[in-house]
Design a protein around this motif. Structure first.
Motif, short mmCIF file in Angstrom:
data_model
loop_
_atom_site.label_atom_id
_atom_site.label_comp_id
_atom_site.label_asym_id
_atom_site.label_seq_id
_atom_site.Cartn_x
_atom_site.Cartn_y
_atom_site.Cartn_z
N SER A 96 0.84 -1.20 0.00
CA SER A 96 0.00 0.00 0.00
C SER A 96 0.88 1.25 0.00
CB SER A 96 -0.98 0.00 1.17
OG SER A 96 -0.30 -0.14 2.38
N ASN A 97 2.13 1.05 0.38
CA ASN A 97 3.10 2.14 0.27
C ASN A 97 3.17 2.70 -1.16
OD1 ASN A 97 5.51 3.66 0.76
ND2 ASN A 97 5.97 2.19 2.36
N PHE A 121 2.21 8.28 9.94
CA PHE A 121 3.07 7.35 9.22
C PHE A 121 4.10 8.14 8.39
CE2 PHE A 121 3.15 3.97 5.66
CZ PHE A 121 4.13 3.23 6.30
N ASN A 168 -0.01 4.40 12.82
CA ASN A 168 1.34 3.90 13.06
C ASN A 168 2.24 5.14 13.06
OD1 ASN A 168 3.80 2.59 13.04
ND2 ASN A 168 3.68 2.01 10.88
N ASP A 195 -5.87 5.33 5.54
CA ASP A 195 -4.94 4.20 5.50
C ASP A 195 -5.33 3.20 6.57
OD1 ASP A 195 -2.74 2.54 5.73
OD2 ASP A 195 -1.26 4.15 5.54
N TYR A 198 -3.97 -1.60 9.44
CA TYR A 198 -4.10 -2.46 10.63
C TYR A 198 -5.55 -2.75 11.00
CZ TYR A 198 0.75 -1.12 11.01
OH TYR A 198 2.07 -0.91 10.73
N THR A 225 -3.77 -3.43 3.05
CA THR A 225 -2.54 -4.13 2.69
C THR A 225 -2.58 -5.61 3.06
OG1 THR A 225 -0.14 -4.15 2.95
CG2 THR A 225 -1.42 -3.55 4.89
N SER A 227 0.31 -6.87 3.89
CA SER A 227 1.59 -6.95 4.59
C SER A 227 1.47 -7.25 6.08
CB SER A 227 2.36 -5.63 4.45
OG SER A 227 2.68 -5.38 3.12
N LYS A 228 0.35 -6.90 6.68
CA LYS A 228 0.28 -6.96 8.12
C LYS A 228 -0.43 -8.23 8.58
CE LYS A 228 2.73 -3.37 8.09
NZ LYS A 228 2.35 -2.01 7.86
N ARG A 236 4.92 -7.74 -1.18
CA ARG A 236 4.54 -6.40 -1.60
C ARG A 236 3.22 -6.36 -2.37
NH1 ARG A 236 5.41 -4.29 1.35
NH2 ARG A 236 5.61 -2.23 0.47
#
Ligand SMILES: *Cc1c(COP(=O)(O)O)cnc(C)c1O
Length: 370
Positions: A96-97, A121, A168, A195, A198, A225, A227-228, A236
């Motif tokens: 998501s970055n 963030f 975050n 965003d 989480y 995302t 990722s978490k 990615r």
């Protein structure tokens, strides 16, 4: 040495992202066995990836000579069904970055303003400066976002307001009511980037997807995302949800093959593994509870967290980080957030959490005496 050609001027004032230190790097530097090091620094899933995702990657490996499906057709359809959203509201990023950066590409011009909160963030100020836009940093309230002050900071030049929920590195959380009110009050000309990296860690997270599903908000983009909680940070992949017009803009500025085939396959499988998701959520809730109770016992101030990490005031975060690192535990110092007396600790497995607490109990008294 100076370069003979001119660099993009945005680089002059570009903040630097300081990632959690990789296990291998710490092992090399301190002469430690990488097997004995635990990383509680990047909010990764301590359970590893879902077994189903690993199996999907194994299966897909034989086709990695083939370019991925740039439109991520199957994954998009799966998310569409799961979240009850039209496919043309979903776009993908290399994490998501990347989506945050794509949003910058799609929206920002030099001189534009982006509103964000103190302790937001670190990627938001970077994206803002990358496009020569101006950072409007609003002071935090109890380490969280001060929504009223953020609304007041929005001007006709504000193109984007960035907000993470939970946030975050603070773990702070805004209720559905607070955020609904905020979203309603942000002028239509300002894009709200929500965003939700989480969000799955909560039992009943706020749900703003209806605003997009029902076409009620064109100035809202939600980022999620894999990722978490899904445990796929190394692959990615993340996705955005927004109105069809803005989703089309994101698809226009992204690279044609920005998400890999293995990432897409793993994400597809992870979405089906509800058992893994539940387990990760439960383990995290227990771990968070354990850590916060231990901090209470140690009389350490912390910011109550709604995510899979916790910000704790240890005093001299840099030294605490170094001492824990020597003990084979990587946490995150936060000097770049101006939180010099704090460290951020990712919730690990019960064994990892216990090891962290034991080490902290040894390190902190020694530091306060030196
Ligand atoms: C970890 C994190 C992300 C996700 O990054 P990816 O690029 O998807 O790995 C996004 N936003 C916040 C606030 C995060 O902490």
């Amino acid at each position: 040495m100076s370069l003979p050609f001119r660099l993009n001027r945005a680089l002059e004032k570009l903040p630097v992202y300081l990632p959690g230190r990789p296990i291998e790097e710490v092992a090399r530097e301190l002469g430690l066995d990488p097997e004995g090091i635990i990383k509680l620094a990047s909010n990764e899933n301590p359970l590893g990836p879902s077994p189903k995702a690993m199996e999907a990657v194994r299966k897909a490996a034989s086709a990695m000579n083939i370019y991925p499906d740039g439109s991520a057709f199957r994954l998009k359809n799966k998310i569409s069904k799961k979240l009850n959203l039209p496919t043309h509201c979903i776009s993908f990023g290399n994490g998501s970055n990347e989506l945050l950066e794509l949003i910058g590409h799609a929206v920002l011009q030099p001189g534009d303003e982006c509103v964000m909160s103190q302790y937001c963030f670190a990627v938001y100020p970077i994206v803002t400066r990358l496009f020569n836009a101006e950072i409007i940093m609003v002071p935090a309230k109890n380490y969280g976002s001060d929504l009223e002050a953020m609304l007041k900071a929005i001007t006709p030049n504000t193109r984007i307001v960035f907000l993470a929920n939970p946030n975050n590195p603070t773990g702070t959380f805004l209720s559905e009511a607070e955020l609904s009110d905020f979203i309603a009050k942000v002028p239509e000309e300002t894009l709200i980037v929500l965003d939700e990296a989480y969000t799955e860690y909560q039992e009943n997270p706020p749900d703003f997807l209806p605003l997009i599903r029902e076409g009620k908000k064109t100035n809202l983009v939600i980022c999620r995302t894999f990722s978490k909680i899904y445990g796929l940070a190394g692959l990615r992949i993340g996705f955005s949800v927004a109105c069809p017009e803005f989703t089309a803009a994101l698809d226009k500025v992204r690279e044609a093959f920005n998400t890999g085939s293995l990432a897409q396959e793993a994400a597809l499988a992870a979405l089906d593994d509800m058992e893994f998701l539940e387990k990760a959520r439960r383990l995290n809730a227990q771990g968070l509870d354990y850590l916060q109770k231990e901090f209470d016992g140690m009389k350490l101030e912390y910011v109550p967290s709604a995510a899979n990490f916790v910000l704790v005031k240890t005093g001299n975060g840099k030294r605490v980080f170094e001492e824990l690192q020597r003990a084979g535990i990587i946490v995150r110092p936060l000097a770049n957030y101006n939180l010099h007396d704090w460290v951020r600790i990712t919730v690990g497995t019960p064994e990892q959490n216990q090891r962290l607490i034991t080490a902290l109990k040894r390190v902190l008294p020694a530091l306060s005496q030196s």
